[in-house]
Scaffold this motif. Structure first.
Motif, PDB file in Angstrom:
ATOM      1  N   PRO A   1       0.841  -1.310  -0.075  1.00 54.06           N
ATOM      2  CA  PRO A   1      -0.007  -0.064   0.183  1.00 54.06           C
ATOM      3  C   PRO A   1       0.823   1.297   0.061  1.00 54.06           C
ATOM      4  O   PRO A   1       1.607   1.464   0.849  1.00 54.06           O
ATOM      5  N   ILE A   2       0.443   2.177  -1.080  1.00 53.28           N
ATOM      6  CA  ILE A   2       1.200   3.306  -0.919  1.00 53.28           C
ATOM      7  C   ILE A   2       0.401   4.451  -1.432  1.00 53.28           C
ATOM      8  O   ILE A   2      -0.776   4.034  -2.133  1.00 53.28           O
ATOM      9  N   TYR A   3       0.216   5.614  -0.431  1.00 51.46           N
ATOM     10  CA  TYR A   3      -0.719   6.596  -0.657  1.00 51.46           C
ATOM     11  C   TYR A   3      -0.522   7.032  -2.354  1.00 51.46           C
ATOM     12  O   TYR A   3       0.560   7.662  -2.716  1.00 51.46           O
ATOM     13  N   PRO A   4      -1.853   7.014  -3.062  1.00 52.80           N
ATOM     14  CA  PRO A   4      -1.725   7.685  -4.318  1.00 52.80           C
ATOM     15  C   PRO A   4      -1.584   8.950  -4.693  1.00 52.80           C
ATOM     16  O   PRO A   4      -0.936   9.258  -5.886  1.00 52.80           O
ATOM     17  N   GLU A   5      -1.897   9.706  -3.730  1.00 51.01           N
ATOM     18  CA  GLU A   5      -1.811  11.316  -3.993  1.00 51.01           C
ATOM     19  C   GLU A   5      -0.436  11.693  -3.710  1.00 51.01           C
ATOM     20  O   GLU A   5      -0.094  12.732  -4.120  1.00 51.01           O
ATOM     21  N   MET A   6       0.536  10.823  -3.122  1.00 55.04           N
ATOM     22  CA  MET A   6       1.741  11.547  -2.913  1.00 55.04           C
ATOM     23  C   MET A   6       2.695  11.162  -4.135  1.00 55.04           C
ATOM     24  O   MET A   6       2.548  10.264  -4.800  1.00 55.04           O
ATOM     25  N   SER A   7       3.875  11.976  -4.056  1.00 55.45           N
ATOM     26  CA  SER A   7       4.891  11.720  -5.131  1.00 55.45           C
ATOM     27  C   SER A   7       5.964  10.768  -4.602  1.00 55.45           C
ATOM     28  O   SER A   7       5.762  10.410  -3.356  1.00 55.45           O
ATOM     29  N   VAL A   8       6.599   9.991  -5.460  1.00 56.35           N
ATOM     30  CA  VAL A   8       7.695   8.926  -5.055  1.00 56.35           C
ATOM     31  C   VAL A   8       8.437   9.668  -3.962  1.00 56.35           C
ATOM     32  O   VAL A   8       8.647   8.952  -2.988  1.00 56.35           O
ATOM     33  N   GLN A   9       9.011  11.023  -4.286  1.00 60.62           N
ATOM     34  CA  GLN A   9       9.888  11.356  -3.253  1.00 60.62           C
ATOM     35  C   GLN A   9       9.205  11.834  -1.984  1.00 60.62           C
ATOM     36  O   GLN A   9       9.983  11.477  -0.952  1.00 60.62           O
ATOM     37  N   ASP A  10       8.207  12.289  -1.978  1.00 61.88           N
ATOM     38  CA  ASP A  10       7.705  12.968  -0.711  1.00 61.88           C
ATOM     39  C   ASP A  10       7.269  11.605   0.247  1.00 61.88           C
ATOM     40  O   ASP A  10       7.269  11.527   1.308  1.00 61.88           O
ATOM     41  N   TYR A  11       6.849  10.413  -0.710  1.00 61.95           N
ATOM     42  CA  TYR A  11       6.513   9.487   0.211  1.00 61.95           C
ATOM     43  C   TYR A  11       7.734   8.827   1.019  1.00 61.95           C
ATOM     44  O   TYR A  11       7.784   8.362   2.205  1.00 61.95           O
ATOM     45  N   LEU A  12       8.923   8.569   0.078  1.00 62.86           N
ATOM     46  CA  LEU A  12       9.989   8.028   0.716  1.00 62.86           C
ATOM     47  C   LEU A  12      10.746   8.772   1.771  1.00 62.86           C
ATOM     48  O   LEU A  12      11.014   8.393   2.902  1.00 62.86           O
ATOM     49  N   LEU A  13      10.698  10.254   1.530  1.00 62.08           N
ATOM     50  CA  LEU A  13      10.915  11.072   2.759  1.00 62.08           C
ATOM     51  C   LEU A  13      10.210  10.775   3.934  1.00 62.08           C
ATOM     52  O   LEU A  13      10.696  10.763   4.942  1.00 62.08           O
TER      53      LEU A  13
ATOM     54  N   SER B   1      19.055   8.241  -1.525  1.00 64.05           N
ATOM     55  CA  SER B   1      19.679   8.051  -2.951  1.00 64.05           C
ATOM     56  C   SER B   1      20.250   6.770  -2.866  1.00 64.05           C
ATOM     57  O   SER B   1      20.230   6.145  -4.166  1.00 64.05           O
ATOM     58  N   TYR B   2      20.595   6.091  -1.995  1.00 60.43           N
ATOM     59  CA  TYR B   2      20.954   4.629  -2.065  1.00 60.43           C
ATOM     60  C   TYR B   2      19.697   3.771  -2.321  1.00 60.43           C
ATOM     61  O   TYR B   2      19.658   3.032  -3.191  1.00 60.43           O
ATOM     62  N   ALA B   3      18.552   3.963  -1.647  1.00 59.11           N
ATOM     63  CA  ALA B   3      17.425   2.946  -1.848  1.00 59.11           C
ATOM     64  C   ALA B   3      16.910   3.309  -3.183  1.00 59.11           C
ATOM     65  O   ALA B   3      16.353   2.455  -4.147  1.00 59.11           O
ATOM     66  N   VAL B   4      16.956   4.551  -3.799  1.00 57.09           N
ATOM     67  CA  VAL B   4      16.418   5.003  -5.017  1.00 57.09           C
ATOM     68  C   VAL B   4      17.206   4.184  -6.379  1.00 57.09           C
ATOM     69  O   VAL B   4      16.848   3.985  -7.341  1.00 57.09           O
ATOM     70  N   LYS B   5      18.707   4.387  -5.831  1.00 55.85           N
ATOM     71  CA  LYS B   5      19.430   3.656  -6.802  1.00 55.85           C
ATOM     72  C   LYS B   5      19.402   2.013  -6.912  1.00 55.85           C
ATOM     73  O   LYS B   5      19.238   1.619  -7.800  1.00 55.85           O
ATOM     74  N   ALA B   6      19.398   1.711  -5.930  1.00 48.43           N
ATOM     75  CA  ALA B   6      19.142   0.196  -5.791  1.00 48.43           C
ATOM     76  C   ALA B   6      17.964  -0.261  -6.343  1.00 48.43           C
ATOM     77  O   ALA B   6      17.756  -1.273  -7.135  1.00 48.43           O
ATOM     78  N   CYS B   7      16.729   0.436  -6.096  1.00 46.82           N
ATOM     79  CA  CYS B   7      15.432  -0.173  -6.837  1.00 46.82           C
ATOM     80  C   CYS B   7      15.473   0.490  -8.191  1.00 46.82           C
ATOM     81  O   CYS B   7      14.100   0.289  -8.553  1.00 46.82           O
ATOM     82  N   ASP B   8      16.280   1.345  -8.709  1.00 53.80           N
ATOM     83  CA  ASP B   8      16.293   1.943  -9.951  1.00 53.80           C
ATOM     84  C   ASP B   8      14.848   2.509 -10.232  1.00 53.80           C
ATOM     85  O   ASP B   8      14.273   2.221 -11.330  1.00 53.80           O
ATOM     86  N   ILE B   9      14.874   3.744  -9.281  1.00 51.66           N
ATOM     87  CA  ILE B   9      13.307   4.459  -9.655  1.00 51.66           C
ATOM     88  C   ILE B   9      13.670   5.932  -9.630  1.00 51.66           C
ATOM     89  O   ILE B   9      12.978   6.744  -9.535  1.00 51.66           O
ATOM     90  N   GLU B  10      15.197   6.031  -9.877  1.00 54.98           N
ATOM     91  CA  GLU B  10      15.697   7.500  -9.887  1.00 54.98           C
ATOM     92  C   GLU B  10      14.871   8.439 -10.794  1.00 54.98           C
ATOM     93  O   GLU B  10      14.752   9.511 -10.488  1.00 54.98           O
ATOM     94  N   GLY B  11      14.423   7.952 -11.993  1.00 54.73           N
ATOM     95  CA  GLY B  11      13.788   8.625 -12.985  1.00 54.73           C
ATOM     96  C   GLY B  11      12.518   9.182 -12.631  1.00 54.73           C
ATOM     97  O   GLY B  11      11.726  10.062 -13.174  1.00 54.73           O
ATOM     98  N   ARG B  12      11.779   8.598 -11.595  1.00 57.20           N
ATOM     99  CA  ARG B  12      10.375   8.574 -11.399  1.00 57.20           C
ATOM    100  C   ARG B  12      10.026   9.155 -10.166  1.00 57.20           C
ATOM    101  O   ARG B  12       8.966   9.190  -9.630  1.00 57.20           O
ATOM    102  N   LEU B  13      11.216   9.943  -9.425  1.00 58.22           N
ATOM    103  CA  LEU B  13      11.147  10.629  -8.097  1.00 58.22           C
ATOM    104  C   LEU B  13       9.946  11.692  -8.027  1.00 58.22           C
ATOM    105  O   LEU B  13       9.134  11.591  -7.032  1.00 58.22           O
ATOM    106  N   THR B  14       9.643  12.391  -9.024  1.00 60.00           N
ATOM    107  CA  THR B  14       8.661  13.400  -8.843  1.00 60.00           C
ATOM    108  C   THR B  14       7.120  13.070  -9.442  1.00 60.00           C
ATOM    109  O   THR B  14       6.238  13.742  -9.320  1.00 60.00           O
TER     110      THR B  14
END
Lengths: 310, 243
Positions: free
Chosen positions: A84-96, A114-127
């Motif tokens: 479950p992830i809140y649909p209205e949040m951005s990826v970066q806001d959610y992870l922060l 930045s480690y987690a984002v890189k390890a899971c290969d979601i750097e391009g979709r943070l916003t």
């Protein structure tokens, strides 16, 4: 590190988990497998402290999870089955936000993010807003969330569901990599995943433990296929008499040939002894090869008979 | 405490992310203005008196606050995110308090947005600011009590619509219990009923504070109800783990 001591969990009149015990040491990667509704998810929910068992307890380094869930939860990264992830949040806001809720702050938070984002290969979709993500991307955000705070223990409920084959390989590599210094418990329906990623498999059937063994044991590294021609009806007896043989299972018998699965006692290589036996008896040796069972076979044996596989 | 604030600010922001906050504030201000200028005939009285606005607040809050609280626990249950929330290293009270403060924050912003009403009155005439500030304090206390009641009700439902009905029912019970009409009916039954309803219900206490009579007992009563239902909410979370 994790001690599950005869836990039982009841939902109304349904007993989801009954008297389940196992222990996990640091650095192990445990694959939890079993048919749907066998109690895998319930077991994981109990380990994370989300549910309290009706009986038994879970100890993490000696501390009872049900009595002090927060202490255990500080060390656990958890990916629930429904991710479950809140649909209205951005990826970066959610992870922060998740990082802050787990007590990370300042440069440590940025570094872990930045480690987690890189390890899971979601750097391009943070916003991106979570609502707009595909299932595979959402799954990777869920995994990023679980590893964000560098936990000792990772509980991942079906981590590779919804991923494409390339992503599955990436996530498996990541899990193997994390498993070097962390304890990982993952559940999955894909048995080959357990073979490739895990060091040990726990098979849960009907809420109880049907199999608990190392993968190499389960797959029978040294089990042999033995096929001969010109052998008599007493072949199986003769094979059983060979020193170091644990079990002989007759497989298909064609017109003139007989085929057996020969299981050795722990780690013994039976090939030379079987070869000599064949020579001695004048059998024509047609096949003497390692019989790698698949985990599917183990699974089928355990679930169909309900008994404990060898 | 920092976890409480992190959660509170996320809840507060997520109201704005989903536009719910804007709709809530717009409704709140519109209803308040209608109540004051139109039904309250502010311009007809010829006095700088904003009591029509304050008299409308208990009903406005009662109708609108359950719309905010319904989405809290019920939505988490519906989405399954409650599982992540409850496996975070946070105590139950931190989660409950975070959600409470996030929602109360929005109520406070909505109240601030009605500042135009007393400012208009002050511009047209000589306004006594003491009762106005007391009125806002009473509204915030009442809003807090409704939020606590609504959150507690929401924690029992998996569907947001049912949570709305549940929240509204529980808030109405406390909110309307000491409404003058209800007290009128109760007086036909017995005097004890009137005094019990008057004591438990929110309305009479709101009236008193809003007139500028800040009695410690009234304030304490609102705070106690709020704290009690937040505590029940924490208990409810613990109960969940056993279910």
């Amino acid at each position: 590190m994790i001690e599950v001591q005869s836990i039982s969990k009841r939902y109304g009149s349904f007993l989801a988990v009954r008297d389940l015990s196992f222990s996990v040491s640091r650095g192990e990667i445990i694959g939890l497998v079993g048919p749907n509704g066998a109690g895998k998810t319930t077991t994981m929910k109990i380990i994370t402290g989300y549910l309290v068992p009706n009986d038994g307890r879970v100890l993490i380094d000696g501390g009872d999870v049900a009595l002090d869930p927060v202490k255990a939860q500080e060390r656990i990264g958890y990916l629930p089955e429904s991710n479950p992830i809140y649909p209205e949040m951005s990826v970066q806001d959610y992870l922060l936000w998740m990082g802050k809720m787990r007590g990370l702050k300042g440069s440590r938070l940025v570094e872990r993010l930045s480690y987690a984002v890189k390890a899971c290969d979601i750097e391009g979709r943070l916003t991106s807003t979570v609502r707009t993500l595909s299932k595979g991307l959402r799954q990777r955000v869920g995994i990023a969330q679980a590893i964000l705070h560098d936990p000792d223990i990772l509980i991942l409920d079906e981590p590779t569901s919804g991923l494409d084959p390339n992503q599955i390989i990436e996530i498996r590599d990541l899990i193997r990599d994390l498993g070097r210094d962390k304890t990982v418990i993952l559940s999955t329906h894909i048995l080959s995943e357990v073979e490739e990623t895990c060091s040990r498999a726990l098979m849960i059937v009907g809420g109880t433990l049907a199999v608990d063994d190392r993968i190499d044991h389960l797959l029978g590294d040294r089990t042999l296929h033995f096929r001969v021609a010109k052998a008599g009806d007493d072949t199986a007896e003769l094979l059983r008499a060979v020193e170091g043989v644990e079990e002989v299972r007759p497989l298909d018998a064609a017109k003139d040939t007989r085929r057996f699965l020969v299981v050795p006692k722990d780690g013994i290589d039976l090939a030379p002894a079987l070869f000599h036996l064949a020579v001695e008896r004048g059998w024509e040796l047609l096949e003497l090869s390692p019989a790698r069972r698949s985990l599917e076979d183990v699974f089928r044996e355990a679930t169909v008979s309900g008994g404990v596989a060898s | 405490m920092s976890r409480v604030l992190v959660l509170a600010s996320k809840e507060f922001k997520s109201y704005f992310n989903s536009w719910l906050a804007y709709v809530f504030i717009a409704c709140f201000v519109t209803v308040s203005m209608l109540a004051h200028f139109y039904w309250g005939e502010f311009f007809g009285t010829g006095r700088a008196d904003i009591s029509p606005f304050f008299r409308s607040l208990p009903l406005t809050l009662l109708i609108l606050v359950p719309g905010l609280t319904m989405r809290q626990w019920a939505r988490e249950s519906e989405m399954g995110s409650i599982e992540l929330l409850m496996t975070l290293p946070a105590q139950g009270w931190q989660l409950v308090l975070g959600k409470f403060l996030g929602t109360l924050g929005l109520v406070a912003v909505a109240l601030l947005c009605t500042a135009g009403i007393p400012l208009t009155a002050a511009w047209l005439g000589d306004l006594d600011w003491g009762p106005v500030l007391a009125g806002y304090l009473a509204a915030l206390l009442l809003g807090g009590a409704y939020v606590a009641l609504g959150l507690f009700a929401s924690s029992w439902f998996r569907e947001q619509f049912l949570a709305l009905i549940g929240s509204a029912a529980l808030c109405s019970l406390f909110g309307l219990m000491s409404w003058p009409k209800v007290l009128g009916w109760a007086s036909n039954i017995s005097e004890t009923a009137v005094s019990v309803l008057g004591f438990v219900g929110f309305y009479g206490r709101f009236e008193a504070i809003q007139r500028g009579v800040i009695d410690f007992r009234d304030v304490a009563w609102y705070l106690s109800i709020t704290a009690l239902f937040l505590f029940f909410n924490v208990c409810r979370l613990h109960l969940r783990r056993l279910a």
